[in-house]
Design a protein around this motif. Structure first.
Motif, PDB file in Angstrom:
ATOM      1  N   CYS A 261       0.618  -1.203   0.048  1.00  0.00           N
ATOM      2  CA  CYS A 261      -0.090  -0.003   0.055  1.00  0.00           C
ATOM      3  C   CYS A 261       0.871   1.488  -0.115  1.00  0.00           C
ATOM      4  O   CYS A 261       0.227   2.338  -0.143  1.00  0.00           O
ATOM      5  CB  CYS A 261      -1.048   0.144   1.366  1.00  0.00           C
ATOM      6  N   ASP A 262       2.120   1.179   0.504  1.00  0.00           N
ATOM      7  CA  ASP A 262       3.091   2.281   0.472  1.00  0.00           C
ATOM      8  C   ASP A 262       3.166   2.737  -1.144  1.00  0.00           C
ATOM      9  O   ASP A 262       3.773   2.266  -1.763  1.00  0.00           O
ATOM     10  CB  ASP A 262       4.384   2.141   0.978  1.00  0.00           C
ATOM     11  N   PRO A 263       2.703   4.127  -1.213  1.00  0.00           N
ATOM     12  CA  PRO A 263       2.974   4.523  -2.620  1.00  0.00           C
ATOM     13  C   PRO A 263       4.323   4.476  -3.100  1.00  0.00           C
ATOM     14  O   PRO A 263       4.745   4.522  -4.346  1.00  0.00           O
ATOM     15  CB  PRO A 263       2.364   6.052  -2.615  1.00  0.00           C
ATOM     16  N   ALA A 264       5.218   4.751  -2.001  1.00  0.00           N
ATOM     17  CA  ALA A 264       6.837   4.763  -2.761  1.00  0.00           C
ATOM     18  C   ALA A 264       7.251   3.468  -3.369  1.00  0.00           C
ATOM     19  O   ALA A 264       8.394   3.438  -3.899  1.00  0.00           O
ATOM     20  CB  ALA A 264       7.679   5.261  -1.396  1.00  0.00           C
ATOM     21  N   LEU A 266       5.256   1.679  -5.405  1.00  0.00           N
ATOM     22  CA  LEU A 266       4.630   1.390  -6.448  1.00  0.00           C
ATOM     23  C   LEU A 266       5.299   1.479  -7.705  1.00  0.00           C
ATOM     24  O   LEU A 266       6.399   2.256  -7.773  1.00  0.00           O
ATOM     25  CB  LEU A 266       3.267   2.241  -6.747  1.00  0.00           C
ATOM     26  N   LEU A 273      -4.092   2.087  -6.838  1.00  0.00           N
ATOM     27  CA  LEU A 273      -3.137   1.755  -5.680  1.00  0.00           C
ATOM     28  C   LEU A 273      -3.801   0.345  -4.974  1.00  0.00           C
ATOM     29  O   LEU A 273      -4.981   0.366  -4.676  1.00  0.00           O
ATOM     30  CB  LEU A 273      -3.025   2.927  -4.643  1.00  0.00           C
ATOM     31  N   PRO A 274      -2.677  -0.471  -4.443  1.00  0.00           N
ATOM     32  CA  PRO A 274      -3.467  -1.391  -3.967  1.00  0.00           C
ATOM     33  C   PRO A 274      -3.830  -1.246  -2.703  1.00  0.00           C
ATOM     34  O   PRO A 274      -3.476  -0.072  -1.860  1.00  0.00           O
ATOM     35  CB  PRO A 274      -2.068  -2.462  -3.669  1.00  0.00           C
TER      36      PRO A 274
ATOM     37  N   LEU B 187      -2.525   3.677   5.216  1.00  0.00           N
ATOM     38  CA  LEU B 187      -2.241   3.627   3.862  1.00  0.00           C
ATOM     39  C   LEU B 187      -3.273   2.930   3.000  1.00  0.00           C
ATOM     40  O   LEU B 187      -3.383   3.421   1.780  1.00  0.00           O
ATOM     41  CB  LEU B 187      -0.956   2.603   3.922  1.00  0.00           C
ATOM     42  N   SER B 191      -5.316   4.559  -0.142  1.00  0.00           N
ATOM     43  CA  SER B 191      -5.186   3.682  -1.505  1.00  0.00           C
ATOM     44  C   SER B 191      -6.806   3.833  -1.836  1.00  0.00           C
ATOM     45  O   SER B 191      -7.082   4.031  -2.930  1.00  0.00           O
ATOM     46  CB  SER B 191      -4.765   2.326  -1.473  1.00  0.00           C
ATOM     47  N   ASN B 195      -8.202   5.648  -5.127  1.00  0.00           N
ATOM     48  CA  ASN B 195      -8.983   4.732  -6.323  1.00  0.00           C
ATOM     49  C   ASN B 195     -10.224   5.200  -6.557  1.00  0.00           C
ATOM     50  O   ASN B 195     -10.796   5.358  -7.767  1.00  0.00           O
ATOM     51  CB  ASN B 195      -8.801   3.411  -5.941  1.00  0.00           C
ATOM     52  N   GLU B 216       5.505  11.504  -3.395  1.00  0.00           N
ATOM     53  CA  GLU B 216       5.409  10.146  -3.969  1.00  0.00           C
ATOM     54  C   GLU B 216       4.123   9.679  -4.332  1.00  0.00           C
ATOM     55  O   GLU B 216       3.870   9.216  -5.341  1.00  0.00           O
ATOM     56  CB  GLU B 216       5.909   9.346  -2.725  1.00  0.00           C
ATOM     57  N   LEU B 217       3.007  10.156  -3.422  1.00  0.00           N
ATOM     58  CA  LEU B 217       1.657   9.646  -3.853  1.00  0.00           C
ATOM     59  C   LEU B 217       1.157  10.462  -5.166  1.00  0.00           C
ATOM     60  O   LEU B 217       0.856  10.059  -6.285  1.00  0.00           O
ATOM     61  CB  LEU B 217       0.887  10.186  -2.711  1.00  0.00           C
ATOM     62  N   ARG B 220       2.206   9.480  -8.499  1.00  0.00           N
ATOM     63  CA  ARG B 220       1.837   8.247  -9.205  1.00  0.00           C
ATOM     64  C   ARG B 220       0.370   8.492  -9.458  1.00  0.00           C
ATOM     65  O   ARG B 220      -0.071   7.687 -10.265  1.00  0.00           O
ATOM     66  CB  ARG B 220       2.000   6.967  -7.865  1.00  0.00           C
TER      67      ARG B 220
END
Lengths: 328, 326
Positions: A261-264, A266, A273-274, B187, B191, B195, B216-217, B220
């Motif tokens: 789950c940590d975007p870093a 991915l 995102l999971p 986290l 997500s 989503n 970082e978020l 993406r």
């Protein structure tokens, strides 16, 4: 400054419950065992409701905490601190136990100067006032505050969050505790300040030999800071071991999903995102099987009705039915 | 969709603030300093900055919660700055905001159902079969219809966020300003909210201004990024290239992994009283913290200059890696 011997903290089979809104007993910590050696930084990660905060408040035993500790020990220097009276506990906090809170703005007294608060925190030490001021100045310099003598005269509202968190760490430095607990120490701070605080906590460990327990829901902060990592789920430590081992080869499916789950972590360009479907279950009784079974994509029959064995490795453990390698 | 040009917001120090700011009693803080940005329909623009950089102020000026000092904000080909109040209310229906504090932004005395109908009554939009309409809205954001009867304090952090999202999408806006929509969430819940925003965008073509400090978020989930430092956009461009090869030293500092981040100077300056930044208005805003700064940086403010890959950087000496020049 008083020299205090570092010590290991040994948390053994801790069991804690709360009385819920509906009067039922809610299990908050289930058989939690964790050792933090002196000079070691241990991180605790997990979602809200997994028991991170209960663990912290149980170690501090602040008065008014509605938690019912119904089993286990917390051993420091051969003494079970859970058996201490509230007044003995008061002696322990500020001498052997220190805390860095999430929100530095509310952690300090708004009407006293920083200098006054840094002097006050040394009230258990039998040294003259002048020496206390000198120690306070020294502590501010050690947390890399320039112009420390000016900062001594400031009050909290005149300072930024990063500066205040440094002051909180300086306070803990003056105490040289056996155990420093840092509860989400960087969550309220900006990214660049966060880096600095992580660095300061590592220096703190090297200087004092204290054991440090860091609680955070930010895996990347723990990754930068800790030696060992404990992952909590539904009041239990479900996986624990060396930081790199856990991060590189997680054995429990929950650990793996939490890391994903940590975007870093991915792949670039992955817009979806999971996540971990479902919610942490509130437990009113010990489950027949694994507490994660409803959300686990790899659950097999025995997960629902058999308590998972504790799989031990030389450096870690996981509570899961899957044999090593299967969870990857 | 929206085009911002040379936007300036000056916070005038008033009353006691003015009295206490002895050294410079006429000091007014430029919170937003000549910001220019574009955002197209169906696009997500990430606005990144530390606290105090002006990112929330920028979002609030677009949606009319913050008075603008000068500059232009064009939304769906209409100029918003200086627009007539009655007309503005109509245009305002096409935008909405997801607030940073999910529970604090909801009235504690109203049920979720009432809160969801509120935007309609404010904008005089008639709703036929309001209960069904609320149910439909709750389902779109993945909430159980029973939540309609709950009060905000009964919601979890993730549920409150979803209610905030439901309110924001209720009138089918063209633009949503999402101010730290995942701050303070676990986290996995983060997500889920991200989503959800993504799915809603694909279904409706709404544009997002995604305000966050989490680079970082943002890298993406956004199409483009704009990096804000002390009210100035120091770098903007496609998210992938800004993140992969930052051209501004400040962006580079933000992108660097925690362990490798250039250490802040080992002795940290004491910030001014009240957190007011006094920077030479002629110098680059980042010059006092930049490890690459040369004399020119302390003397003249760099103007935005375009790079080959569609990026715009405000720096005299942008860091041009191979990725950029190639």
């Amino acid at each position: 400054m008083k020299e205090q011997q570092p010590a290991n903290i040994d948390i053994r089979n801790l069991q804690v419950s709360y009385v819920g809104d509906d009067g039922r007993k809610l299990l908050a910590l289930r058989d939690v065992s964790l050792t933090i050696a002196s000079g070691e930084i241990v991180g605790v990660a997990g979602e809200s409701g997994c028991g991170k905060s209960t663990l912290v408040s149980t170690l501090l035993r602040l008065p008014g905490d509605p938690a019912n500790i119904f089993g286990g020990q917390v051993v420091m220097r051969g003494i079970d601190i859970l058996q201490l009276s509230q007044s003995e506990m008061r002696e322990l906090r500020g001498r052997d136990l220190a805390m860095v809170f999430q929100d530095p703005f509310t952690a300090l007294n708004p009407v006293l100067t920083i200098g006054q608060q840094l002097v006050d925190v040394q009230h258990r030490m039998s040294i003259p006032r002048v020496a206390r001021r000198a120690a306070a100045l020294d502590a501010l310099q050690r947390v890399r505050i320039a112009d420390a003598s000016r900062v001594m005269k400031l009050r909290p509202h005149q300072m930024s969050g990063g500066m205040l968190q440094r002051v909180c760490i300086a306070m803990a430095l003056l105490v040289r505790p056996a155990l420093l607990i840092a509860d989400e120490p960087t969550t309220a701070l900006d990214a660049l300040v966060e880096t600095e605080i992580i660095d300061l906590l590592q220096t703190f460990r090297a200087d004092t030999g204290s054991a440090i327990l860091v609680v955070s829901h930010q895996i990347d902060v723990l990754e930068a800071l800790c030696d060992r990592l404990a992952i909590m789920y539904a009041g239990q430590i479900i996986e624990c071991g060396e930081l790199r081992t856990i991060i590189d080869t997680p054995r429990h499916p929950y650990t793996r999903m939490l890391l994903d789950c940590d975007p870093a972590r991915l792949a670039a360009g992955a817009r979806r995102l999971p996540s971990i479907p479902g919610q942490v279950s509130r437990l009113y009784a010990e489950p027949a099987g694994c507490a994660f079974v409803e959300r686990c994509p790899r659950a097999v029959d025995q997960c629902a009705n058999q308590v998972p064995p504790i799989q031990l490795d030389t450096s870690r453990f996981a509570r899961c039915h899957l044999t090593p390698g299967e969870s990857r | 969709m929206i085009e911002i040009k040379d936007l300036v917001v000056i916070h005038r120090q008033r009353g006691l603030q003015r009295l206490f700011h002895r050294r410079n009693p006429n000091f007014d803080q430029r919170t937003i300093d000549s910001v220019s940005l574009q955002l197209g329909a169906g696009e997500t623009l990430g606005l990144i900055g530390e606290s105090g950089s002006g990112k929330t102020t920028l979002g609030r000026s677009i949606i009319g919660l913050q008075r603008v000092t000068s500059g232009s904000i064009r939304f769906e080909s209409r100029e918003l700055v200086g627009m007539d109040e009655a007309l503005y209310r109509k245009v305002r229906r096409r935008m909405s905001m997801i607030f940073q504090d999910p529970i604090g932004s909801l009235s504690p005395r109203k049920t979720v159902g009432e809160l969801l109908l509120e935007p309609c009554s404010i904008h005089d939009v008639p709703v036929a079969g309001s209960a069904d309409w609320v149910t439909g809205l709750l389902q779109r954001v993945g909430l159980d219809p029973e939540v309609a009867a709950s009060y905000p304090h009964q919601l979890s952090g993730g549920q409150a966020r979803r209610v905030g999202v439901a309110r924001a999408i209720s009138l089918e806006p063209g633009l949503i300003i999402a101010d730290e929509p995942t701050a303070g969430l676990d986290l996995s819940v983060q997500s889920e909210v991200v989503n959800l925003l993504n799915d809603l965008q694909r279904a409706s073509g709404v544009a997002y201004l995604f305000i966050t400090h989490n680079l970082e978020l943002a890298s993406r989930i956004c199409d483009r990024l704009a990096i804000l430092f002390r009210g100035v956009i120091v770098e903007t461009g496609p998210a992938s290239s800004v993140f992969a090869a930052p051209a501004h030293p400040y962006t580079r500092l933000l992108v660097a992994k925690r362990g490798d981040r250039t250490r802040e100077p080992s002795v940290i300056e004491v910030p001014n009283m009240g957190g007011v930044h006094e920077v030479n208005p002629q110098a680059c805003v980042f010059s006092t913290r930049c490890s690459f700064a040369r004399s020119r940086c302390h003397e003249s403010r760099p103007s935005p200059q375009p790079l080959a890959d569609g990026r715009v950087v405000s720096c005299h000496y942008p860091l041009l890696g191979d990725e950029v020049t190639a």
